[in-house]
Design a protein around this motif. Sequence first.
Motif, PDB file in Angstrom:
ATOM      1  N   LYS A 125      -0.634  -0.560  -4.416  1.00 38.95           N
ATOM      2  CA  LYS A 125      -2.029  -0.106  -4.314  1.00 38.95           C
ATOM      3  C   LYS A 125      -2.097   1.268  -3.667  1.00 38.95           C
ATOM      4  O   LYS A 125      -1.426   1.529  -2.669  1.00 38.95           O
ATOM      5  N   VAL A 139       0.853  -1.195   0.000  1.00 37.28           N
ATOM      6  CA  VAL A 139       0.000   0.000   0.000  1.00 37.28           C
ATOM      7  C   VAL A 139       0.888   1.242   0.000  1.00 37.28           C
ATOM      8  O   VAL A 139       1.783   1.384   0.836  1.00 37.28           O
ATOM      9  N   ASP A 174      -4.972   3.787  -2.104  1.00 36.50           N
ATOM     10  CA  ASP A 174      -6.367   3.978  -1.691  1.00 36.50           C
ATOM     11  C   ASP A 174      -6.709   5.461  -1.792  1.00 36.50           C
ATOM     12  O   ASP A 174      -6.172   6.280  -1.042  1.00 36.50           O
ATOM     13  N   ILE A 219     -10.515  -5.985  -4.616  1.00 36.32           N
ATOM     14  CA  ILE A 219      -9.349  -6.007  -3.742  1.00 36.32           C
ATOM     15  C   ILE A 219      -8.872  -7.437  -3.494  1.00 36.32           C
ATOM     16  O   ILE A 219      -7.677  -7.726  -3.538  1.00 36.32           O
ATOM     17  N   SER A 255      -7.465   2.408  -6.027  1.00 35.70           N
ATOM     18  CA  SER A 255      -8.666   1.795  -5.470  1.00 35.70           C
ATOM     19  C   SER A 255      -9.557   2.812  -4.767  1.00 35.70           C
ATOM     20  O   SER A 255      -9.079   3.756  -4.138  1.00 35.70           O
ATOM     21  N   LYS A 256     -10.851   2.587  -4.890  1.00 28.09           N
ATOM     22  CA  LYS A 256     -11.838   3.313  -4.088  1.00 28.09           C
ATOM     23  C   LYS A 256     -12.635   2.289  -3.296  1.00 28.09           C
ATOM     24  O   LYS A 256     -12.692   1.116  -3.662  1.00 28.09           O
ATOM     25  N   ALA A 257     -13.271   2.753  -2.225  1.00 29.09           N
ATOM     26  CA  ALA A 257     -13.994   1.828  -1.342  1.00 29.09           C
ATOM     27  C   ALA A 257     -14.961   0.944  -2.115  1.00 29.09           C
ATOM     28  O   ALA A 257     -15.110  -0.232  -1.831  1.00 29.09           O
ATOM     29  N   ARG A 279     -15.421  -2.885  -3.806  1.00 31.58           N
ATOM     30  CA  ARG A 279     -14.427  -3.549  -2.977  1.00 31.58           C
ATOM     31  C   ARG A 279     -14.075  -4.947  -3.486  1.00 31.58           C
ATOM     32  O   ARG A 279     -13.045  -5.495  -3.114  1.00 31.58           O
ATOM     33  N   GLU A 306      -9.195   7.127  -0.887  1.00 30.61           N
ATOM     34  CA  GLU A 306      -9.788   7.732   0.317  1.00 30.61           C
ATOM     35  C   GLU A 306      -8.755   8.202   1.336  1.00 30.61           C
ATOM     36  O   GLU A 306      -9.100   8.849   2.325  1.00 30.61           O
ATOM     37  N   GLN A 307      -7.483   7.888   1.109  1.00 25.47           N
ATOM     38  CA  GLN A 307      -6.450   8.297   2.067  1.00 25.47           C
ATOM     39  C   GLN A 307      -6.295   9.810   2.156  1.00 25.47           C
ATOM     40  O   GLN A 307      -5.800  10.317   3.147  1.00 25.47           O
TER      41      GLN A 307
END
Length: 259
Positions: free
Chosen positions: A190, A139, A192, A173, A165-167, A170, A194-195
Motif C-alpha cells: 500500500k 506500507v 499512501d 482500507i 490510497s488517498k484519505a 477510507r 498523502e505521504q
Amino acid sequence: MGKVVERREEAEGKKRGDRVIVIHSASELEKRLEEASRTSRLAILFFSKARPCRFVSPLYASLAVKYPKVVFLKVHIEEGPNAESMALDRGIRKFPTFLFYKSGEEVDKVVGVDAFELERKVPLHSRKQTQARRDQVIVIHSASELEKRLQEASRTSRLAILFFSKARPRRYISLYASLAEKYPKVVFLKVDIEQGPNAEGMAVDRRISKFPTFLIYKSGKEVDKVVGVDAIELDRKIPLHLRKQARRKQAKSLSEYEF
C-alpha cells in the motif's frame, strides 16, 4: 417455563432486528465459530440464565448492533441438556459468562453482570482484530522499497497487489486488510499518497491519477488493475490470477518431465 420465556425472547429479538444468534446445539455452535474464524471475525459467546441475565441481555443486543462485524452468539442455559453441556464443556458454572473467540480460540472472558467490562472489551478485541489484519498489509514509503518488495514477490512466485490510497474514500482500507488475511500467499502493498513527493512520484511513474487504484503484479510485471471503489471486482480478480498462476506452474512442472 424457562424454555417458553427464552423462545419468546428470541422471537421478539428477531422482530426488533437483533443481530444476536441464539445457539441450540453444540454442532451449531461449532459451525458458527468456524464461520467466524474463516472470515476473520471476532466472536462472542454469551451463556445466559433468565434471572441473573435479564439486565445484561439488552446491553448485549445493543452491542451486536453497534459492532456489526463481530459475531454475537447466545446460549440459553434453560433450554436443557444441550445448553448445559455446552457450558460444562467450557468449564462455565457462573452466569452470565461471555467468552471471546478469535480464529476459533478462546482469548478472553467476562464473568458476571459487569456491563462496564463487557462494553470495554468488545471494542478492545475488535480493534486488535482489525489491527492484526492491517499488519499484513505492507506500507511502502519509497520507490526503492517498492522495487525490493516486487522483486521479492517475483522471486518467490507470489502474486502482488499494489494499492494506491488517498484519505478518502477510507472505507476501502479495511476491505484491503481483510483480503490480505483471506489470501495469505499474496503480497499486499500500500502507498499512501498523502505521504508526500515520494508517494506521488510512485503514482505518477505508473500513470495513476484516480484513487483508489489497485495494480496486480506477477513476476515483477503489472498484469491487471482495478480503478475506483469496486470491491466485487477486486475480490474477483485476486483468486482469478491465483488460479492462472497455479495453472502456469503446473504446466511448467509437467513440461519438465516431457521426453
